[in-house]
Design a protein around this motif. Structure first.
Motif, PDB file in Angstrom:
ATOM      1  N   SER A  97       0.788  -0.810  -0.490  1.00  0.00           N
ATOM      2  CA  SER A  97      -0.315  -0.206  -0.133  1.00  0.00           C
ATOM      3  C   SER A  97       0.629   1.086   0.327  1.00  0.00           C
ATOM      4  N   MET A  98       2.250   1.114   0.720  1.00  0.00           N
ATOM      5  CA  MET A  98       3.175   1.784   0.987  1.00  0.00           C
ATOM      6  C   MET A  98       3.429   2.965  -0.563  1.00  0.00           C
ATOM      7  N   ARG A  99       3.975   1.799  -1.138  1.00  0.00           N
ATOM      8  CA  ARG A  99       4.540   1.711  -2.400  1.00  0.00           C
ATOM      9  C   ARG A  99       3.683   2.565  -3.647  1.00  0.00           C
ATOM     10  N   SER A 100       2.503   1.594  -3.682  1.00  0.00           N
ATOM     11  CA  SER A 100       0.740   2.365  -4.194  1.00  0.00           C
ATOM     12  C   SER A 100       1.036   3.943  -4.138  1.00  0.00           C
ATOM     13  N   MET A 101       0.885   4.235  -2.726  1.00  0.00           N
ATOM     14  CA  MET A 101       0.988   5.914  -2.740  1.00  0.00           C
ATOM     15  C   MET A 101       2.101   6.570  -2.634  1.00  0.00           C
ATOM     16  N   GLY A 102       2.751   5.955  -2.397  1.00  0.00           N
ATOM     17  CA  GLY A 102       4.031   6.684  -2.490  1.00  0.00           C
ATOM     18  C   GLY A 102       5.296   7.317  -3.746  1.00  0.00           C
ATOM     19  N   LEU A 103       4.364   6.526  -4.898  1.00  0.00           N
ATOM     20  CA  LEU A 103       4.878   7.633  -5.952  1.00  0.00           C
ATOM     21  C   LEU A 103       3.191   8.367  -6.219  1.00  0.00           C
ATOM     22  N   LYS A 104       3.806  10.039  -6.645  1.00  0.00           N
ATOM     23  CA  LYS A 104       2.302  10.624  -6.456  1.00  0.00           C
ATOM     24  C   LYS A 104       1.723   9.950  -8.230  1.00  0.00           C
ATOM     25  N   ASP A 105       2.289  10.140  -8.868  1.00  0.00           N
ATOM     26  CA  ASP A 105       1.661   9.549 -10.604  1.00  0.00           C
ATOM     27  C   ASP A 105       1.338   8.226 -10.080  1.00  0.00           C
ATOM     28  N   GLN A 106       1.504   7.239  -9.691  1.00  0.00           N
ATOM     29  CA  GLN A 106       1.030   6.037  -9.497  1.00  0.00           C
ATOM     30  C   GLN A 106      -0.546   6.465  -8.518  1.00  0.00           C
ATOM     31  N   ALA A 107       0.097   7.193  -7.804  1.00  0.00           N
ATOM     32  CA  ALA A 107      -1.172   7.521  -6.766  1.00  0.00           C
ATOM     33  C   ALA A 107      -2.325   8.080  -7.459  1.00  0.00           C
ATOM     34  N   LYS A 108      -2.477   8.533  -8.260  1.00  0.00           N
ATOM     35  CA  LYS A 108      -3.501   8.911  -9.104  1.00  0.00           C
ATOM     36  C   LYS A 108      -4.306   8.167  -9.666  1.00  0.00           C
ATOM     37  N   ALA A 109      -3.267   7.081 -10.466  1.00  0.00           N
ATOM     38  CA  ALA A 109      -3.978   6.180 -11.686  1.00  0.00           C
ATOM     39  C   ALA A 109      -4.873   5.000 -10.646  1.00  0.00           C
ATOM     40  N   ILE A 110      -4.499   4.829  -8.965  1.00  0.00           N
ATOM     41  CA  ILE A 110      -5.239   3.967  -8.534  1.00  0.00           C
ATOM     42  C   ILE A 110      -6.195   5.023  -8.294  1.00  0.00           C
ATOM     43  N   ALA A 111      -5.733   6.278  -7.920  1.00  0.00           N
ATOM     44  CA  ALA A 111      -7.533   6.556  -7.651  1.00  0.00           C
ATOM     45  C   ALA A 111      -8.303   6.878  -9.265  1.00  0.00           C
ATOM     46  N   ALA A 169       1.886  15.887 -15.345  1.00  0.00           N
ATOM     47  CA  ALA A 169       2.351  14.872 -16.514  1.00  0.00           C
ATOM     48  C   ALA A 169       3.995  14.952 -16.214  1.00  0.00           C
ATOM     49  N   GLU A 170       4.297  13.526 -16.159  1.00  0.00           N
ATOM     50  CA  GLU A 170       5.655  13.406 -15.568  1.00  0.00           C
ATOM     51  C   GLU A 170       7.575  13.914 -16.153  1.00  0.00           C
ATOM     52  N   ILE A 171       7.423  14.603 -15.366  1.00  0.00           N
ATOM     53  CA  ILE A 171       9.247  14.775 -16.189  1.00  0.00           C
ATOM     54  C   ILE A 171      10.448  13.913 -16.160  1.00  0.00           C
ATOM     55  N   THR A 172      10.470  13.729 -17.524  1.00  0.00           N
ATOM     56  CA  THR A 172      11.626  12.901 -18.142  1.00  0.00           C
ATOM     57  C   THR A 172      13.006  13.000 -18.748  1.00  0.00           C
ATOM     58  N   PHE A 182      -1.175  26.447 -17.110  1.00  0.00           N
ATOM     59  CA  PHE A 182      -0.523  26.886 -16.379  1.00  0.00           C
ATOM     60  C   PHE A 182      -1.309  27.956 -15.546  1.00  0.00           C
ATOM     61  N   PRO A 183      -1.052  28.238 -13.834  1.00  0.00           N
ATOM     62  CA  PRO A 183      -0.169  27.551 -13.360  1.00  0.00           C
ATOM     63  C   PRO A 183      -0.159  26.398 -13.129  1.00  0.00           C
ATOM     64  N   LEU A 184       0.911  26.393 -12.962  1.00  0.00           N
ATOM     65  CA  LEU A 184       0.718  24.882 -12.569  1.00  0.00           C
ATOM     66  C   LEU A 184       1.971  24.081 -10.880  1.00  0.00           C
ATOM     67  N   LEU A 185       2.168  23.565 -10.581  1.00  0.00           N
ATOM     68  CA  LEU A 185       3.470  23.350  -9.373  1.00  0.00           C
ATOM     69  C   LEU A 185       4.228  21.952 -10.636  1.00  0.00           C
ATOM     70  N   VAL A 186       5.364  21.982  -9.798  1.00  0.00           N
ATOM     71  CA  VAL A 186       6.717  20.733 -10.001  1.00  0.00           C
ATOM     72  C   VAL A 186       6.519  20.301  -8.952  1.00  0.00           C
ATOM     73  N   LYS A 187       6.009  18.701  -8.818  1.00  0.00           N
ATOM     74  CA  LYS A 187       5.851  17.978  -7.371  1.00  0.00           C
ATOM     75  C   LYS A 187       7.084  17.146  -7.311  1.00  0.00           C
ATOM     76  N   ALA A 188       7.730  16.354  -6.376  1.00  0.00           N
ATOM     77  CA  ALA A 188       8.689  15.123  -6.060  1.00  0.00           C
ATOM     78  C   ALA A 188       7.721  13.961  -5.737  1.00  0.00           C
ATOM     79  N   THR A 189       7.447  12.889  -6.878  1.00  0.00           N
ATOM     80  CA  THR A 189       6.581  12.292  -7.141  1.00  0.00           C
ATOM     81  C   THR A 189       6.925  11.457  -5.069  1.00  0.00           C
ATOM     82  N   ALA A 190       7.864  11.605  -4.767  1.00  0.00           N
ATOM     83  CA  ALA A 190       7.739  10.533  -3.384  1.00  0.00           C
ATOM     84  C   ALA A 190       7.719  11.947  -2.597  1.00  0.00           C
TER      85      ALA A 190
END
Length: 669
Positions: A113-127, A138-141, A157-165
């Motif tokens: 559960s922690m892994r599923s929710m720990g990365l925000k991009d994956q958490a949004k997919a599960i949500a 959008a993920e920055i790669t 815009f406006p947008l937030l740059v966010k850490a996935t973890a």
């Protein structure tokens, strides 16, 4: 373990949350173990526990973030369970796995559960799968700014740059246009790598008129899942909360049921065990809400939910972890009254919420019905630069929101904190602000209420200056054999002669002052000359530590405390101030102005050097980045010039007022 029954619990945390967990565990008959770093050896959480184990080290990376040291401490102390609190290792799935391999019960959700929710991009997919609405992202790669720009334009815009973890505002930057995107991504990546060991970031649409609403959820091993209502956490600085309340002033029964139902659906999708928080952004204009993240741990602000539900969330965590049923039906959860929590920080709101670690001489607060304190520090002591600057949480519960805010503001007025600058006055002003009281609290609240960051004190500043100066003169004379017999205002100087002094408000600019203290007719009189303006005071019952100051027809009873470092702190019924008379150390402003380059405003670790020797720099250009108390602090060039010498390197720890870079004029050797 052959059984999930907890007999000895190690708390893998520090400060107020460690103390909070220890309290509930003890009430359940569970023995407790504290762990501590070198700076925390005499901290309150260590003294509260039944046993304590030293981790060694100073920084978090060498102590509270060392999973191997935590597991070893649990083994040595005979702990059969570990509670991680919040922060540090609380959402680290690998740590939860390590506990499982060591046959130690982890008080929290499963690693999966922690892994599923720990990365925000994956958490949004599960949500999305669970039917929870989400914002465009959008993920920055890679390292191609052109690709970053394309992704940003797609998100909007406006947008937030966010850490996935990420979490707690770390690794997060707001971006309003393409011009600032590259710097924001680079800064967020650096901060994310430092805070979470994962530099991956993504972009997410930013709602500029939104509220931060979160739903407290619980699940057990028997398939039960409930929500415990919402908390509003919209008043924030740097995307970190400073005030939380339950219930939200704008969430009614219908919206509460809808938000709660989606949060519970996510719990069921995950087969989630224990306490969690599903965080939403609520569009203040449309009433729509969007998934932000799920925190797979106890939240800092959990006390407001406890106050309105009557539940002990830590006790619930411990029971669920031992395999017991929640024992709560959704219909049982009915909020009663209103609760507000503020976070008391060692920081200066007037200086961009700059952390202010340092000595803590005194901490006293009023014990009144409806008030609750979660305190992580003790006095005399020190607020360390190595950890988060939060000193305590203060919570008020009342029948109405207005009553809770008034009680909390009054408690802050009566709280005495000597030794360092805090956000005490800012919090009290916030709680009395008409827009706050009306419930107009979007996430940009502080952007539009800058006046709250440095509020005028209810008591005129000159009154405290008069009290401190008069009491210090009284103390000095009482200690002098030649003048100890005289009345406090006794003077032999000519009636109009003024003495000169310099008094510096703690954290502010020095103030030159001329004064005359006399007793012309039995009563003590003080005259102050500040920048050519005369102020006259009558001093009643003047002593070394108390005085009643009469100014402009009003009496102000003041308590005056002098501490070992020479600072003098004054309190009355509504205000507090700290002063350093004729400081023995050079003024920091003078130091900074005379230095050949920028100096560190706080002690911290150098995380980035952005220039090279020989570079030409412009005033205001970012040169070096420090990390202190879990936040980044840029050092800027004070004027145009050429970098002659870089005095620090990445990874180096520096004290406050260290010259970081030597800058000379163009053409200087």
């Amino acid at each position: 373990m052959s059984s999930n029954r907890i007999t000895t619990l190690l708390v893998a945390n520090r400060g107020e949350i460690a103390r909070r967990i220890i309290r509930s565990a003890r009430a359940l008959g569970i023995r407790t173990v504290a762990v501590y770093s070198d700076p925390d050896a005499r901290s309150p959480h260590v003294l509260d526990a039944d046993l304590a184990v030293a981790l060694g080290g100073t920084a978090s990376a060498d102590s509270y973030l060392r999973a191997d040291k935590i597991i070893d401490a649990a083994r040595r102390a005979g702990a059969d369970a570990i509670h991680p609190g919040y922060g540090f290792l609380s959402e680290n799935a690998e740590f939860a796995e390590s506990c499982r391999r060591a046959d130690i019960l982890f008080v929290g959700p499963s690693p999966e559960s922690m892994r599923s929710m720990g990365l925000k991009d994956q958490a949004k997919a599960i949500a999305r799968r669970a039917g929870v609405p989400v914002l465009p992202d959008a993920e920055i790669t890679g390292d191609d700014p052109t690709a970053w720009a394309a992704a940003a334009c797609e998100v909007g815009f406006p947008l937030l740059v966010k850490a996935t973890a990420g979490g707690g505002g770390k690794g997060m930057r707001r971006v309003d246009d393409l011009d600032t995107l590259v710097d924001a991504v680079a800064g967020a990546r650096r901060e994310a790598a430092s805070s979470f060991g994962n530099a991956t970031v993504f972009l997410e649409r930013y709602l500029d008129k939104a509220r931060h609403i979160e739903i407290q959820v619980f699940g057990d091993a028997h398939g039960s899942a409930v929500h415990l209502g919402e908390r509003e956490c919209s008043v924030q600085r740097r995307h970190q909360k400073v005030l939380e309340e339950a219930p939200s002033p704008v969430v009614g029964p219908e919206l509460r049921e809808k938000m709660g139902a989606t949060a519970v659906s996510l719990v069921r999708e995950l087969r989630y065990l224990g306490a969690g928080t599903v965080e939403y952004l609520l569009d203040d204009r449309t009433g729509e809400f969007f998934f932000l993240e799920m925190n797979t741990r106890l939240q800092v602000e959990h006390p407001v939910t406890e106050e309105v539900t009557g539940l002990d969330l830590v006790a619930l965590q411990l029971r669920v972890a031992q395999g017991q049923a929640l024992g709560i039906e959704q219909a049982d959860v009915v909020p009663r009254g209103h609760a507000i929590e503020v976070r008391l920080y060692a920081e200066d709101p007037a200086r961009g919420f700059l952390p202010t670690p340092g000595p803590l001489h005194l901490l006293e607060y009023p014990e009144r019905p409806g008030l609750r304190y979660e305190v992580g520090v003790s006095a005399p002591g020190e607020v360390s630069a190595y950890y988060d600057p939060m000193m305590a949480k203060i919570i008020a519960r009342a029948d109405s929101r207005e009553e809770a805010a008034a009680a909390l503001a009054s408690a802050l007025d009566a709280t005495r904190i000597h030794g360092l600058v805090t956000n005490r006055s800012f919090l009290a002003a916030l709680l009395r602000d008409p827009d706050f009281l009306s419930g107009a609290t979007c996430t940009d609240f502080l952007d539009h209420h800058q006046n709250l960051l440095d509020p005028a004190p209810a008591t005129p500043t000159v009154v405290h200056l008069a009290a401190g100066l008069a009491a210090s003169v009284s103390r000095r004379r009482a200690a002098n054999p030649a003048t100890g017999f005289a009345a406090p205002g006794f003077r032999t100087l000519a009636a109009e002669m003024l003495m000169s002094a310099v008094w510096q408000p703690v954290g502010r600019e020095p103030i030159p002052v001329a004064y005359r203290l006399a007793a012309p007719s039995g009563d003590t009189e003080l005259v102050l000359d500040l920048d050519g303006t005369r102020h006259r005071f009558d001093l009643i019952d003047l002593g070394a530590d108390t005085v009643r100051v009469r100014y402009d027809g009003v009496d102000y009873p003041c308590a005056v405390a002098t501490h070992r470092d020479g600072s003098i702190w004054i309190n009355d019924a509504t205000s507090q101030s700290g002063w350093v008379p004729e400081p023995r150390l050079p003024d920091r402003t003078v130091l900074a102005a005379s230095a050949a380059g920028p100096v560190s405003e706080v002690p911290g670790t150098v995380v980035a050097v952005l220039i090279s020797e020989g570079d030409t720099v412009a005033a205001g250009q970012k040169l070096v980045v420090l990390e202190a108390m879990k936040m980044e602090h840029p050092a800027l060039a004070g004027a145009d010039g050429v970098v002659q010498k870089i005095n620090v390197s990445v990874g180096q720890y520096v004290d406050a007022q260290t010259e970081l870079v030597t800058i000379g004029a163009e053409g200087e050797a």
